[in-house]
Design an enzyme around this catalytic site. Structure first.
Site, short mmCIF file in Angstrom:
data_model
loop_
_atom_site.label_atom_id
_atom_site.label_comp_id
_atom_site.label_asym_id
_atom_site.label_seq_id
_atom_site.Cartn_x
_atom_site.Cartn_y
_atom_site.Cartn_z
N THR A 177 0.82 -1.20 0.00
CA THR A 177 0.00 0.00 0.00
C THR A 177 0.86 1.26 0.00
OG1 THR A 177 -1.68 -1.20 1.24
CG2 THR A 177 -1.67 1.19 1.49
N ARG A 205 -12.65 -9.11 -1.88
CA ARG A 205 -11.90 -8.81 -0.66
C ARG A 205 -11.52 -7.34 -0.58
NH1 ARG A 205 -6.59 -6.62 0.80
NH2 ARG A 205 -6.05 -7.49 2.83
N ASP A 208 -7.66 -3.03 4.84
CA ASP A 208 -7.83 -1.94 5.81
C ASP A 208 -7.71 -0.55 5.20
OD1 ASP A 208 -4.99 -2.70 5.47
OD2 ASP A 208 -4.61 -1.05 6.86
N THR A 228 0.06 0.36 6.50
CA THR A 228 0.33 -0.63 5.46
C THR A 228 0.70 -1.94 6.13
OG1 THR A 228 1.75 -1.22 3.59
CG2 THR A 228 2.73 0.16 5.28
N GLY A 231 -3.75 -6.51 6.14
CA GLY A 231 -4.99 -5.77 6.29
C GLY A 231 -6.01 -6.39 7.22
#
Length: 312
Positions: A177, A205, A208, A228, A231
């Site tokens: 991320t 899916r 976070d 990051t 998640g």
């Protein structure tokens, strides 16, 4: 009564945390990641150094990272099991605590800009899938075809994962991320996070990153956080909110709060990292992996980027 001392502006960015060591990251990737992080810092710094807002700065920084195929966000996002790119992003303004987020979008060149449009031009916080794509087109967010996001390296990673059905390709989370947090000269904070998720993800899916309080939060009473990592664990802990709550209610430092919450997350089995900035311009980064793509700059200081744990 005198006016409070203005906060010094601060910007931090990240590009993912994982098994990032000098043995696992080749020279080309090392150089590309550092260049991308520096470019993102430059974009955000250009906003903050001229009196711009933290919100504008984090969007500008994340847009640069979304356009850089080195990272797993926007162009260069990982593929789903079915061979598509589904993108998630969130943005939050600490001054108003307004937020916008999108999940599973497929056509917006810069999902962070779409997330901001949701925040500013809808009554909602989170839009997903086809509806979010329709909203993007209706509100003039730049649209691109799937070929913009797809790169050969990520497709090869999906093929490698499918060839080994007993495990995930990106078990080491080397394709993470991206995010940014900032404090502007007025003492307002903001956060933004954007991701392509995990290689081979299925069934819609969502991690976070687009979930306010899990991977992203901004609150002038405490801090701004972009996360990051793993998640599912960050969602269960509510990592971003937990860090902000410890700072706000317990008076912990940014570093102490981040360390406590990431240690709790790791104890459950979830590793990763966070960048955190406070309304006074203070900053911290913390990660429970060998490395994290990261960078920072403050008013009057140089830009600094790092990857490995021994870089401070």
């Amino acid at each position: 009564m005198t006016d409070p001392t203005p906060a010094r502006w601060t910007l931090m960015v990240h590009g993912g945390a994982g098994i990032l060591t000098r043995d696992t990251v080749n020279d080309a990737t090392d150089a590309a990641a550092r260049a991308g992080l520096d470019a993102a810092l430059q974009a955000g710094e250009a906003v903050l150094a001229t009196g711009g807002t933290a919100l504008d700065a984090v969007e500008a920084a994340v847009r640069v990272l979304e356009d850089d195929p080195t990272f797993n966000s926007g162009r260069g996002a990982v593929f789903t099991f079915d061979g598509d790119n589904e993108l998630d992003a969130a943005i939050m303004d600490g001054a108003t605590r307004k937020a916008g987020a999108v999940a599973g979008v497929t056509r917006s060149r810069n999902p962070v800009t779409l997330a901001r449009a949701v925040m500013e031009h809808s009554p909602h916080v989170l839009l997903a899938g086809k509806g979010a794509d329709v909203f993007a087109a209706e509100h003039g967010v730049e649209q691109v075809g799937p070929e913009w996001f797809a790169i050969d390296e990520r497709r090869a990673q999906l093929d490698a994962m499918k060839a080994n059905p007993d495990g995930w390709f990106d078990v080491d989370m080397k394709y993470g991320t991206v995010g940014a947090v900032a404090c502007d000269a007025a003492g307002h904070v903001a956060a933004a996070t954007s991701t392509g998720g995990v290689t081979g993800k299925r069934w819609g899916r969502i991690g976070d990153s687009p979930l306010i309080g899990a991977g992203t939060i901004a609150d002038d009473r405490a801090c701004a956080v972009s996360a990051t990592g793993a998640g599912e664990f960050f969602i269960r802990i509510g990592v971003a909110h937990e860090i902000a709550a410890r700072i706000r209610f317990l008076g912990e430092t940014l570093a102490a709060a981040a360390d406590t919450v990431l240690s709790e997350t790791l104890a459950l089995g979830g590793s990763g990292g966070v960048i955190v900035v406070g309304p006074d311009g203070d900053l911290a980064w913390n990660f429970t992996t060998p490395g994290m793509y990261r960078g920072k700059v403050q008013a009057g200081g140089p830009r600094r980027v790092a990857i490995y744990g021994d870089e401070g």
